[in-house]
Design a protein around this motif. Structure first.
Motif, mmCIF file in Angstrom:
data_model
loop_
_atom_site.group_PDB
_atom_site.id
_atom_site.type_symbol
_atom_site.label_atom_id
_atom_site.label_comp_id
_atom_site.label_asym_id
_atom_site.label_seq_id
_atom_site.Cartn_x
_atom_site.Cartn_y
_atom_site.Cartn_z
ATOM 1 N N ASP A 69 0.830 -1.203 0.000
ATOM 2 C CA ASP A 69 0.000 0.000 0.000
ATOM 3 C C ASP A 69 0.869 1.260 0.000
ATOM 4 O OD1 ASP A 69 1.019 0.167 2.569
ATOM 5 O OD2 ASP A 69 -0.810 -0.553 3.535
ATOM 6 N N THR A 70 0.204 2.429 -0.005
ATOM 7 C CA THR A 70 0.928 3.704 -0.088
ATOM 8 C C THR A 70 1.755 3.972 1.166
ATOM 9 O OG1 THR A 70 -1.074 4.816 0.730
ATOM 10 C CG2 THR A 70 -0.734 4.750 -1.662
ATOM 11 N N HIS A 71 1.286 3.493 2.320
ATOM 12 C CA HIS A 71 2.044 3.688 3.564
ATOM 13 C C HIS A 71 3.394 2.964 3.477
ATOM 14 C CE1 HIS A 71 3.076 3.905 7.799
ATOM 15 N NE2 HIS A 71 3.197 2.587 7.819
ATOM 16 N N THR A 72 3.367 1.736 2.990
ATOM 17 C CA THR A 72 4.615 0.974 2.818
ATOM 18 C C THR A 72 5.492 1.620 1.766
ATOM 19 O OG1 THR A 72 3.504 -1.070 3.465
ATOM 20 C CG2 THR A 72 5.552 -1.285 2.225
ATOM 21 N N GLU B 6 0.758 -0.989 -7.435
ATOM 22 C CA GLU B 6 -0.582 -0.403 -7.579
ATOM 23 C C GLU B 6 -1.425 -0.621 -6.330
ATOM 24 O OE1 GLU B 6 -1.691 1.461 -9.961
ATOM 25 O OE2 GLU B 6 0.097 1.290 -11.229
ATOM 26 N N GLY B 7 -0.929 -1.430 -5.402
ATOM 27 C CA GLY B 7 -1.664 -1.685 -4.169
ATOM 28 C C GLY B 7 -1.527 -3.134 -3.739
ATOM 29 N N THR B 8 -2.069 -3.445 -2.578
ATOM 30 C CA THR B 8 -1.992 -4.803 -2.040
ATOM 31 C C THR B 8 -2.618 -5.808 -3.009
ATOM 32 O OG1 THR B 8 -2.150 -3.886 0.186
ATOM 33 C CG2 THR B 8 -2.550 -6.245 -0.057
#
Length: 406
Positions: A350-353, A392-394
């Motif tokens: 995700d964006t946090h990672t 692009e995400g998980t």
């Protein structure tokens, strides 16, 4: 000018221009005088808290709660009230960007004459803390180097032993009887008419075909085994090269001179070294690159370390029961840049990672150290390159793009 006047003038000058904050106050905290450094240190605090500077106690209590009571409670006619007391505090929002460290000395000169000395030791404190941390890191690093040296020695011994066994197998393979089997097949074919007379045509043909099949199977098996041994010996050679260079790093001899390296060959070698990992998970791995690619000047071992780490991350990101298990490597020369792209169909992030992915110590693995990608970026940047990891995400996989000027 009289001697007493001259002495007083000198004292006033020293007081005014002293490199630490000095305030002369009475027993009730009334400010009699405040030197230049004291004004520089206390005025910002007065503005933040909107305090009248005529009395020092409210100001001091904001910095060092309870200090005014200590001064009031001192009943001796003269003496040291507070000596070299280091106190840390934070200013209220939005001014609390960093912690402040003030040292206090309070002396009662005589009745109704108290000298308060205060000094901002924040920078000195941070420098000492950084030095302590550097010494600690150095000690930890030295310990790690000693452990690493022993581990490298043990690994080196194991690799040498493994290489010796492979060499013995290779020599025994040279004595293989494949050629003899083929000669037997040729002999039987030459004697097929005679064999037909004795065994019958059908049995004679069956015997020749059987021996031909055995000879072919033996030949294929020999070639496959011999190829695997050669490949393993090449991998051992690379491992020994890596170990030799790592020993130089550990013992403090520094990095070897950088030479022209072929990134395509490095990728091939990394693929071979990780074959068992992606074969075990059933991952389809493809590598696309032009026949001729420009060279870059660099440290072959360090670049191999980066690519091994990235491929290992991709393998670990793909679950055994994932519907798609694929890693694609593309090496291109585009816009005067050598670009290596590694894409996988793994877990993604995700964006946090993404915001913390290159941060030292940050990891999403249960047993990770958070140094892998941090070290990768350091190595790539030391080669005047850049590295970017995107998802692009998980559940959407991840793409790593490395660029080198060539």
């Amino acid at each position: 000018m009289e001697q007493s006047d001259l002495s007083e003038q000198k004292f006033n000058t020293i007081f005014t221009y002293a490199p630490m904050g000095l305030a002369e106050i009475d027993q009730d905290g009334k400010m009699i005088r405040l030197n230049l450094m004291g004004q520089a240190l206390l005025n910002p605090i007065c503005e933040i808290y909107e305090i009248d500077a005529e009395n020092i106690y409210p100001i001091l209590d904001r910095i060092f709660p309870g200090i005014s009571q200590k001064i009031r409670d001192y009943k001796e006619p003269m003496g040291q009230i507070i000596y070299n007391h280091l106190h840390n505090f934070k200013l209220p929002l939005p001014n609390n960007l960093s912690e402040k460290h003030f040292q206090f000395n309070v002396t009662k000169m005589f009745e109704d004459c108290i000298i308060v000395g205060f000094e901002d030791l924040t920078n000195k404190y941070l420098e000492e803390k950084a030095m302590q941390q550097a010494n600690l890191d150095s000690a930890v690093a030295q310990g790690k180097f000693e452990i690493a040296s022993e581990v490298l020695h043990d690994i080196g011994n194991a690799v040498v032993g493994f290489g010796s066994y492979l060499t013995r197998i290779s020599r025994s393979m040279e004595q293989n009887n494949v050629a003899n089997l083929q000669n037997v097949v040729l002999f039987l074919k030459g004697q097929q008419i005679a064999l037909s007379t004795v065994l019958g045509q059908e049995k004679a043909e069956a015997l020749v075909n059987l021996m031909e099949g055995i000879a072919k199977t033996q030949k294929d098996s020999y070639e496959e085994t011999n190829g695997s041994i050669t490949e393993q010996l090449n991998i051992i050679s690379h491992i020994q090269e890596i170990l030799a260079i790592q020993r130089h790093y550990v013992t403090g001899h520094g990095a070897p001179e950088r030479k022209a390296v072929n990134l395509k060959e490095i990728v091939h070698d990394c693929q071979s070294m990780l074959f068992a990992s992606y074969d075990k998970k059933g991952i389809a791995l493809s590598f696309n690159a032009a026949e001729q690619m420009p060279m870059i000047k660099g440290d072959r071992t360090k670049l191999m370390q980066v690519i091994l780490n990235l491929l290992k991350n991709s393998v670990e990101a793909i679950d055994m029961d994932a519907p798609q298990k694929r890693i694609t490597i593309d090496l291109q020369f585009k816009d005067k840049l050598l670009q290596l792209r590694i894409q996988d169909t793994g877990k993604g992030f995700d964006t946090h990672t993404a915001a913390r992915i290159f941060e030292r110590g940050f990891t999403t693995k249960d047993t990770g150290t958070g140094l892998g990608l941090y070290n990768c970026r350091s190595i790539i940047e030391s080669h005047a390159g850049s590295i970017d990891v995107h998802s692009e995400g998980t559940g959407q996989g991840a793409t790593t793009l490395i660029r080198f000027a060539s």
